[in-house]
Design a protein around this motif. Structure first.
Motif, PDB file in Angstrom:
ATOM      1  N   SER A 171       0.857  -2.009   0.141  1.00  0.00           N
ATOM      2  CA  SER A 171       0.347   0.124   0.094  1.00  0.00           C
ATOM      3  C   SER A 171       1.118   1.272   0.168  1.00  0.00           C
ATOM      4  O   SER A 171       0.632   2.387  -0.162  1.00  0.00           O
ATOM      5  N   GLY A 172       1.978   1.254   0.710  1.00  0.00           N
ATOM      6  CA  GLY A 172       2.802   2.186   0.792  1.00  0.00           C
ATOM      7  C   GLY A 172       2.998   2.608  -1.265  1.00  0.00           C
ATOM      8  O   GLY A 172       3.413   4.021  -0.761  1.00  0.00           O
ATOM      9  N   LYS A 173       3.018   2.021  -1.692  1.00  0.00           N
ATOM     10  CA  LYS A 173       3.389   1.850  -3.290  1.00  0.00           C
ATOM     11  C   LYS A 173       2.672   2.365  -4.392  1.00  0.00           C
ATOM     12  O   LYS A 173       2.229   2.687  -4.466  1.00  0.00           O
ATOM     13  N   ASN A 174       1.677   1.344  -4.150  1.00  0.00           N
ATOM     14  CA  ASN A 174       0.076   1.417  -4.691  1.00  0.00           C
ATOM     15  C   ASN A 174      -0.910   2.494  -4.065  1.00  0.00           C
ATOM     16  O   ASN A 174      -1.126   3.771  -5.069  1.00  0.00           O
ATOM     17  N   HIS A 175      -0.511   3.999  -3.142  1.00  0.00           N
ATOM     18  CA  HIS A 175      -1.382   5.122  -3.198  1.00  0.00           C
ATOM     19  C   HIS A 175      -0.242   5.938  -3.186  1.00  0.00           C
ATOM     20  O   HIS A 175      -0.218   6.504  -1.619  1.00  0.00           O
ATOM     21  N   SER A 176       0.607   6.282  -3.043  1.00  0.00           N
ATOM     22  CA  SER A 176       1.703   6.904  -2.903  1.00  0.00           C
ATOM     23  C   SER A 176       1.513   8.270  -3.284  1.00  0.00           C
ATOM     24  O   SER A 176       1.730   9.932  -3.102  1.00  0.00           O
TER      25      SER A 176
END
Length: 516
Positions: A341-346
């Motif tokens: 999620s840290g990348k997907n919602h960056s």
């Protein structure tokens, strides 16, 4: 192998294998174990420890209560053995520990540090009064040449012990070492000699066969090699090798029957040698610490190997850095983990950061750091375990403006590695005190860093947790983080909030999209 027809075999799967299962075993597997060995040419079965109470949970086969001994004796036709750990047992404990074993146990072995050999002799004298066969399992065989006092005391075992075991605790001896050590022991005592080999360098079989050729009277093995650290000589391998030489005959169906369930367990627990165990064995380094790193901690292979290599060469790989003084204060911290999620919602997370007036970013993992490289507010990278190398690989052209790296308190288990470009902005914490456990966790490091900077509001992203069937290490990491978040809430009365989806019960949730 002309002397081989005289030796006995002891299987210690339930005792040595307990280091992986915390000495709890499925009852059906144990029943299969005993029934199968009734048809195999093995003389003794060591079923566990008899121990004084410890301050942690340790299972059935660590204490071997009387009902367990009764059940074992009822189903097994073999001689049964328990072991005492000399460092935890004194002569005055013997009556209570061994009284309930009378009639069920044939041999009591004593695990002995060479430094405590004299003390072990006194303990053995007390055990001998109860009529048991006695085995002296003298550990750390590869380091005996440095124990001059102990080597001069070996003769005193005569008349006390029935077996004197050479125990290759580190899995680091070679066949020539077995021969040399056997001669040293044989020159000093007429007591029967045994050999217990570990398999760090995959030499347990050849070392055991060498010991048999020398004339030892008893050798150890475990099913599938299940045992502490890299494990032991596989019982099935020893029996197969001896069968091929025409020294033993047995029913391979019985052997297969006991091996099958332990092979399934091996896939779950993962015993057996690997590179860290090979390095520890080759350099006679303790397996207890390595086993903890490999099976329970989350250090990378590289960091474990580096720490072991430096330790073996006597290299001091810890740097005492400047302490983070916390002069600059922030009201809010966003702690960024390595979850998807840290990348997907960056994109949304970057917008959230831009809308905050008084926020610092703390990366507990370098996995998602690229997504936030253009943020101008202070970014702190936590370098625990192998994170220094990972950060360097993540973006070598990092602009160090508004960047800091923070390491755990000195000295550090895994030593110190800081990317060269970041050495000028590297600090360490002087302590971690918001939680009473898991001080080497990168999440603990991130939270304590935020507290040092005066943070009162904690946001998290990239702490997704796990769903579905998860591995043992993933479950342990999940439980560790849950405890850490609980400590933050209870000990400091802060409310940690995840802005991205999470499985952690101790993180409250808000949507990052609602805040932009």
């Amino acid at each position: 192998m002309e002397k081989s027809n005289k030796f006995k075999i002891l299987d210690c799967t339930l005792r040595d294998g307990g280091y992986y299962t915390n000495w709890d075993f499925n009852k059906d597997i144990v029943k299969t174990y005993f029934q199968s060995f009734n048809s195999l040419p093995v003389d003794y079965l060591e079923i566990g420890y008899r121990s004084n109470p410890m301050n942690s949970y340790l299972g059935e086969y660590f204490y071997c209560p009387q009902y367990l001994l009764e059940e074992s004796k009822e189903i097994s036709s073999k001689k049964l053995v328990i072991i005492l750990n000399e460092k935890d047992v004194r002569p005055e404990h013997v009556k209570d520990l061994l009284g309930p074993t009378s009639g069920y146990i044939d041999m009591v072995r004593i695990a002995i540090d060479p430094k405590n050999f004299k003390r072990a002799l006194v303990l053995a004298e007390e055990v001998k009064k109860h009529g048991f066969e006695i085995g002296f399992n003298v550990m750390y065989m590869s380091n005996w040449e440095n124990e001059k006092e102990f080597l001069g005391q070996i003769k005193e075992v005569t008349g006390i012990a029935d077996y004197f075991y050479m125990v290759d605790s580190f899995g680091g001896v070679y066949p020539e070492d077995v021969k040399k050590t056997y001669e040293i022991v044989r020159d000093q005592t007429d007591t029967k000699i045994g050999f217990h080999g570990h398999n760090n360098l995959q030499l347990a079989l050849i070392n055991t066969l060498t010991a048999i050729e020398c004339g030892v009277d008893i050798v150890d093995a475990t099913v599938t090699g299940m045992g502490r650290g890299a494990g032991n000589l596989q019982t099935e391998l020893l029996l197969t090798a001896l069968n091929a030489k025409g020294l033993l005959d047995f029913d391979f169906n019985s052997l297969s029957k006991v091996v099958d369930p332990f092979e399934k367990m091996q896939k779950e627990y993962g015993w057996g040698t690997n590179l860290p165990y090979m390095v520890s064995g080759a350099n006679s380094l303790p397996q207890k610490e390595v086993m903890s790193w490999v099976t329970k901690r989350y250090y990378s292979l590289n960091s474990i190997i580096r720490a072991l290599s430096n330790k073996s060469r006597g290299i001091e790989d810890n740097m005492d850095l400047k302490n983070l003084n916390g002069e600059k204060k922030f009201k809010t911290a966003l702690i960024i983990g390595g979850g998807p999620s840290g990348k997907n919602h960056s994109m949304a997370i970057n917008e959230f950061i831009k809308n905050q007036d008084d926020i610092c970013l703390i990366h507990s993992s370098s996995k998602n750091s690229q997504e936030y490289k253009n943020i101008e507010t202070l970014q702190i990278h936590c370098l625990a375990g192998n994170e220094g190398h990972r950060l360097e690989e993540s973006y070598s052209n990092m602009n160090i403006d508004n960047k800091l790296v923070v390491l755990p308190p000195y000295p550090r288990t895994m030593g110190t590695y800081i990317p060269k470009k970041l050495e000028e902005v590297a600090y360490q914490l002087n302590e971690i005190n918001f939680t009473d456990k898991f001080h080497e966790s990168v999440t603990s490091l991130a939270i304590e860093t935020a507290l040092k900077l005066g943070v009162e509001k904690f946001f998290f992203v990239g702490y997704d947790g796990y769903t579905g069937a998860i591995k043992t290490q993933e479950l342990e990491l999940f439980n560790e983080n849950e405890y850490i978040f609980h400590s933050l809430k209870n000990n400091r009365e802060f409310t940690p909030i995840s802005l991205t989806p999470t499985q952690y019960d101790n993180l409250e949730t808000q949507s990052v999209f609602a805040l932009i």
